[in-house]
Enzyme design. Sequence first.
Site, mmCIF file in Angstrom:
data_model
loop_
_atom_site.group_PDB
_atom_site.id
_atom_site.type_symbol
_atom_site.label_atom_id
_atom_site.label_comp_id
_atom_site.label_asym_id
_atom_site.label_seq_id
_atom_site.Cartn_x
_atom_site.Cartn_y
_atom_site.Cartn_z
ATOM 1 N N GLY A 72 0.809 -1.214 0.000
ATOM 2 C CA GLY A 72 0.000 0.000 0.000
ATOM 3 C C GLY A 72 0.845 1.268 0.000
ATOM 4 N N ASN A 152 -7.976 4.108 8.590
ATOM 5 C CA ASN A 152 -7.406 2.978 9.318
ATOM 6 C C ASN A 152 -7.510 3.111 10.833
ATOM 7 O OD1 ASN A 152 -5.487 4.988 8.157
ATOM 8 N ND2 ASN A 152 -4.129 4.111 9.708
ATOM 9 N N GLN A 180 -7.774 -0.125 3.409
ATOM 10 C CA GLN A 180 -8.635 -0.673 4.476
ATOM 11 C C GLN A 180 -10.000 -1.100 3.946
ATOM 12 O OE1 GLN A 180 -8.076 -1.366 7.712
ATOM 13 N NE2 GLN A 180 -5.982 -0.610 7.723
ATOM 14 N N SER A 200 -3.510 -3.302 -0.668
ATOM 15 C CA SER A 200 -2.418 -4.012 -0.016
ATOM 16 C C SER A 200 -2.897 -5.368 0.479
ATOM 17 C CB SER A 200 -1.903 -3.189 1.165
ATOM 18 O OG SER A 200 -0.957 -3.938 1.895
ATOM 19 N N ALA A 201 -2.174 -6.433 0.082
ATOM 20 C CA ALA A 201 -2.642 -7.800 0.342
ATOM 21 C C ALA A 201 -2.722 -8.164 1.819
ATOM 22 C CB ALA A 201 -1.725 -8.796 -0.384
ATOM 23 N N HIS A 202 -1.778 -7.659 2.631
ATOM 24 C CA HIS A 202 -1.755 -8.142 4.020
ATOM 25 C C HIS A 202 -2.872 -7.583 4.884
ATOM 26 C CE1 HIS A 202 0.215 -4.844 6.493
ATOM 27 N NE2 HIS A 202 0.455 -4.393 5.292
ATOM 28 N N THR A 238 11.814 -8.137 -11.590
ATOM 29 C CA THR A 238 11.145 -9.430 -11.677
ATOM 30 C C THR A 238 9.980 -9.492 -10.691
ATOM 31 O OG1 THR A 238 13.207 -10.459 -12.351
ATOM 32 C CG2 THR A 238 11.494 -11.935 -11.517
ATOM 33 N N CYS A 326 4.332 5.906 19.493
ATOM 34 C CA CYS A 326 5.449 6.259 20.353
ATOM 35 C C CYS A 326 6.676 6.443 19.476
ATOM 36 C CB CYS A 326 5.691 5.156 21.364
ATOM 37 S SG CYS A 326 6.605 5.701 22.787
#
Length: 387
Positions: A72, A152, A180, A200-202, A238, A326
């Site tokens: 992302g 998010n 999201q 974004s895949a994750h 690649t 933080c």
Amino acid sequence: MTNLIYMDHAATTKIDSRAFEAMVPFLTEDYGNPSSIYSISRNPKAAVRKARDIVARAINARSFEVYFTSGGTEANNWAIKGIARANQSKGKHIISQKTEHHAVLSALESLKKEGFEITLLNVDNEGLISTMDLMQKIRPDTVLVTIMTANNEIGTLQPVGEIGRICREKGVYFHTDAVQAVGAINLDVEDMCIDALSISAHKFYGPKGTGALFVRGGILIDNLLDGGSQEKGRRAGTENVAGIAGMAKALEIALELGDEENLRISRLRDKLSDGLLQLPFTKLNGPSGAMRLPNNVNVSFDGIEGEELLVSLDIAGLMASSGSACTSGALDPSHVLMAIGNDKELSRGSLRLTLGRENTDEDVEKAIRIIDETISRQRALRNGRNR
Ligand SMILES: *Cc1c(COP(=O)(O)O)cnc(C)c1O
């Protein structure tokens, strides 16, 4: 440990086992380079082609409009910088809004150094922009509007269809960070007049380090990486074949589960949110109901320090996130919570819980119990200290 509860799905998700299985061949027997011509490259090449079709279909784009990226952050950077730079003869003004992900805000900051002028729209107390405000801020030299589909931190869903139509009418390109939103709401780049979109895949049970950028055919965008002819020469290198195949499988699964799973999750969300709001001195951050992601709960506890709360929750077996980051020892209140009008104190004592596929009713009940006990203890300690 089996009794851990993970409620931080906006940060990342555990890869779906079927998506993982879809990756394995390309890390083992089918290791051929998709650009080569011999037989072991046939499967990798076909997998990349098929994945492009799947991603395109998921957002109603055409396959040649989909580029694979490392996630992302890369997709956002490429879309914003690439479109702004390639179209700067038209003008150097860009419009975005205050609660964007840092991948967007920082990309805009770096364009500023190249002489671009950035307007960040304000949001209301639920995190929504005003489309009227957007319309008024578009100028003849505006080249790009970038506004996220779903936030998010507080789950706000922006009216992207309406934003897209305004931009189309005014002749301005519209990019949206939909990281999201994939799987949670229907995305249709035609219907919503979207010119560029990041995924974004994750965030949808696919592998980390893989994403995609949709760019409408005919729109000028600078190359991201120069080199070979991969991704039509615009993002050379690649292909991450295994990641791409895993992302496509995860996307298929997310779309297949669709409304039914989102309804289940939104019920859990409401149960969690209702339970937490019964606790004293507690406030919901973000919109209620329809304009909110089905899996997002964000609450502020008056008098509580977010980081301290997270540590205690982790010890009790609940993984969540706070609104503050933080950085270098200093606690920065979340820019999102500040933008919706929370003061610094309330922004610090915030907790984000984002639900996912493996969460159950029992998890929600247990989470409420753990949070109740933890904040009661922290408040008692604090009152003791102050006496
Ligand atoms: C996670 C996230 C990103 C970044 O995606 P990565 O694949 O982790 O680089 C960008 N935007 C939003 C809204 C996100 O939630």
